[in-house]
Design an enzyme around this catalytic site. Structure first.
Site, PDB file in Angstrom:
ATOM      1  CG  ASP A  11      -2.163   0.846   1.065  1.00  0.00           C
ATOM      2  OD1 ASP A  11      -2.394   1.578   0.042  1.00  0.00           O
ATOM      3  OD2 ASP A  11      -2.754   1.261   2.052  1.00  0.00           O
ATOM      4  CG  HIS A  28       0.298   1.829  -9.184  1.00  0.00           C
ATOM      5  ND1 HIS A  28      -0.040   1.600  -7.867  1.00  0.00           N
ATOM      6  CD2 HIS A  28      -0.878   2.482  -9.677  1.00  0.00           C
ATOM      7  CE1 HIS A  28      -1.140   1.814  -7.735  1.00  0.00           C
ATOM      8  NE2 HIS A  28      -1.714   2.664  -8.889  1.00  0.00           N
ATOM      9  CG  LEU A 122       9.964 -17.127  -3.127  1.00  0.00           C
ATOM     10  CD1 LEU A 122       9.695 -17.003  -1.660  1.00  0.00           C
ATOM     11  CD2 LEU A 122      10.333 -15.817  -3.699  1.00  0.00           C
TER      12      LEU A 122
HETATM   13  C1  FPP Z   1      -1.608   0.012  -3.337  1.00  0.00           C
HETATM   14  O1  FPP Z   1      -1.235   1.597  -3.469  1.00  0.00           O
HETATM   15  C2  FPP Z   1      -1.157  -0.694  -4.321  1.00  0.00           C
HETATM   16  C3  FPP Z   1      -1.958  -1.390  -5.496  1.00  0.00           C
HETATM   17  C4  FPP Z   1      -3.369  -1.138  -5.510  1.00  0.00           C
HETATM   18  C5  FPP Z   1      -1.198  -2.118  -6.384  1.00  0.00           C
HETATM   19  C6  FPP Z   1      -0.104  -2.904  -6.214  1.00  0.00           C
HETATM   20  C7  FPP Z   1       0.782  -3.054  -7.282  1.00  0.00           C
HETATM   21  C8  FPP Z   1       2.015  -2.981  -7.593  1.00  0.00           C
HETATM   22  C9  FPP Z   1       2.948  -2.578  -6.693  1.00  0.00           C
HETATM   23  C10 FPP Z   1       2.492  -3.204  -9.143  1.00  0.00           C
HETATM   24  C11 FPP Z   1       2.248  -4.375  -9.883  1.00  0.00           C
HETATM   25  C12 FPP Z   1       2.653  -5.520  -8.941  1.00  0.00           C
HETATM   26  C13 FPP Z   1       3.381  -6.790  -9.604  1.00  0.00           C
HETATM   27  C14 FPP Z   1       3.254  -7.854  -8.738  1.00  0.00           C
HETATM   28  C15 FPP Z   1       3.814  -6.603 -10.882  1.00  0.00           C
HETATM   29  P1  FPP Z   1      -2.374   2.738  -3.566  1.00  0.00           P
HETATM   30  O2  FPP Z   1      -2.528   3.007  -5.090  1.00  0.00           O
HETATM   31  O3  FPP Z   1      -3.621   2.043  -3.038  1.00  0.00           O
HETATM   32  O4  FPP Z   1      -1.749   3.806  -2.742  1.00  0.00           O
HETATM   33  P2  FPP Z   1      -2.573   4.892  -1.992  1.00  0.00           P
HETATM   34  O5  FPP Z   1      -3.339   4.303  -0.787  1.00  0.00           O
HETATM   35  O6  FPP Z   1      -1.320   5.864  -1.557  1.00  0.00           O
HETATM   36  O7  FPP Z   1      -3.246   5.687  -3.041  1.00  0.00           O
END
Ligand code: FPP
Length: 243
Positions: A11, A28, A122
């Site tokens: 997050d 992201h 893993l």
């Molecule tokens: C939360 O941050 C994160 C996500 C919804 C997506 C996680 C995805 C990645 C790290 C990239 C793709 C993954 C892989 C495995 C290649 P948020 O957008 O909710 O952050 P915020 O709460 O600060 O807005």
């Protein structure tokens, strides 16, 4: 494989982007660097199973552009990292729904799952279009089918029946890490989290590296896990239990 099973709720990508004056998707993109570093570092830290929350079923509510960028990142991750994943003995699997994942991302994901099937260091479980409540519902449906076909008696259904259906042989979750300060599970591994330790850190996901994972694991090592029982080595607890 007998190491730990760690789940990560990644997050804070959006907040990271905002704090760097960039659009959300750059957060992201930066988050993918963290995924790569954690996957590289996890086996040497004693982790044999890693479940990462890459896209929750609630994430469909995000703007369409952000959703398609997330699946683009996933597709590119699968395509570009495949050779290294194989080399490092990482076996990739997916948890969650398959039917709504965009076709091009699903194809790269499936290729990666096939190509890495021999990995033994893993197991990387990518939770994509994942909802724990949906998974519990799907397990209940499977069990209902067994009952309807006469292969299972309703009164033979126990927590173990559901557990077998839910976990499919994947070891119990030992530790769940959530980054960026929020302290909730957000529909992640609700069944599997029954006895997991929870670790919350204010670090935003794009800043999270293997050193931070090591810190979380050392905190985990200091916690006492009793699974509802008593620690027979602890005289004070024994005394309490004997009352
Ligand atoms: C939360 O941050 C994160 C996500 C919804 C997506 C996680 C995805 C990645 C790290 C990239 C793709 C993954 C892989 C495995 C290649 P948020 O957008 O909710 O952050 P915020 O709460 O600060 O807005």
């Amino acid at each position: 494989m007998s190491g730990m099973h760690v789940g990560i709720i990644m997050d804070g990508n959006g907040r990271w982007a905002r704090s760097h004056g960039r659009p959300r998707w750059r957060g992201h993109l930066a988050g993918v660097d963290s995924v790569r570093d954690i996957v590289r570092g996890a086996p040497d830290l004693g982790v044999s199973t890693l479940t990462m929350y890459a896209f929750s079923s609630d994430n469909w509510k995000r703007p369409r552009g952000e959703v398609s960028r997330l699946f683009w990142l996933l597709r590119e991750f699968c395509r570009r990292e495949r050779a290294e994943l194989i080399e490092n003995g990482v076996r990739v699997t997916q948890v969650g729904r398959r039917d709504r994942i965009p076709a091009s991302a699903l194809a790269e994901l499936d290729d990666t799952v096939r190509a890495t099937a021999g990995g033994r260091r893993l197991q990387l479980r990518l939770a994509i279009d994942y909802s724990a409540r949906w998974a519990i519902g799907a397990a209940a449906q499977e069990i209902a089918h067994l009952v309807a076909s006469g292969d299972l008696r309703p009164d033979a259904i126990t927590p173990e029946t559901l557990n077998d259906q839910m976990t499919n042989g994947v070891p119990e979750l030992d530790l769940i890490i959530r980054t960026a300060g929020e302290q909730r599970l957000s529909d992640f591994m609700l069944w599997e989290a029954a006895y997991a330790e929870l670790y919350f850190t204010p670090i935003l996901w794009p800043d999270f590296r293997r050193e931070d994972l090591a810190l979380a694991l050392s905190e985990f090592g200091r916690r006492e896990r009793r699974f509802g029982g008593v620690d027979t080595g602890d005289a004070a607890v024994q005394k309490l239990a004997a009352r």
